[in-house]
Design a protein around this motif. Sequence first.
Motif: not given
Length: 348
Positions: A239-250
């Motif tokens: 979940r932490a990696v997904l949060e980081a990935e989602t924020a960077a893409v956005a």
Amino acid sequence: MASLRELRAALTAAGVDALWVSDPANVRALSGFSSGKDGKVLVTGDSATLYTDARYTVQAQEESRLPQVIARPPETYQDAAARVQGQRVGFEAEHLTVAGLEALRAHWNATLVPTRGLVESVRLVKSPEEVQAIRAAQAIADRVFEAVRPTIQAGVRELDVALALELGLRRAGAEVGFDVIVASGPRGAMPHGVASERVIEDGDLVTIDFGARVQGYHSDMTRTVAVGKPSEALCRVYRAVLEAETAAVAAIRPGVKAGDLDALARGILERHGLAEAFAHSLGHGVGLSIHEGPSLRAGSEDVLEPGMVVTVEPGAYLPGVGGVRIEDLVLVTESGHEVLSRAPKEQL
């Protein structure tokens, strides 16, 4: 195709009159010749010439927009010698071999100057045709992943998953872009854990990183999938990696500094206690090479522009435990971005 006009401006800025291009991807970018490892391109102030040998006479005529000289060394160097007489000629320092450099020195009356990144600089922004090829490659990869995902189960070898992905790409008319990564269980702590004999077990997270190649252009995507019920500790990492990935893409849009994207994702993982577990840069450009500019790494001064295609791939790797990486392929648009990789991500 890379712009010769833009490249000549880069040559002028680098203080050279001509460039001897030996990197296969750069040869293809300038000439359209798909067997770049067996070709060279000489770019001067008023001409550009593809050099290859007689095995490729027909292919070069069909593919290349440049005039061709069909010859083998030393005839290749002798033909080019007249074109570079007395000039300052750049060579690709990160690709040309010592033997290749010695051959040029033996045949040319020219000043040879090491250069870096000249062709790569004009490959950063993709043309609509290049974007379409990358888009097509990613669409194939998405379809193949969808077909293979149900087979990723306990009792299956990593090698069998990799084989299914490779076979699916080829059956769809694409090439396999790079060595397929299938890293399950504790092997997930290896960022480049190519598929092994390991048998996937219940409770594993499995990292799948693969891509297609269409008309020379790559796709790149990573998904980490769950087999059975992973531990809550692994799910928290996911979940932490997904949060980081989602924020960077956005955050992707024109004008953003690539290094700032890395810092954004890294800061999120740091807040989750995973700063040391993020062992690589956030991402990279994708095109004729699977890794090219811009560089989404800490401190990078590269600035995103419309037409760039980049990956966003934060990860966390815990030796002896496992790992997670999630990666999307993203096109920078005039107003923001478009995510080209459509395969769904697990929600753990």
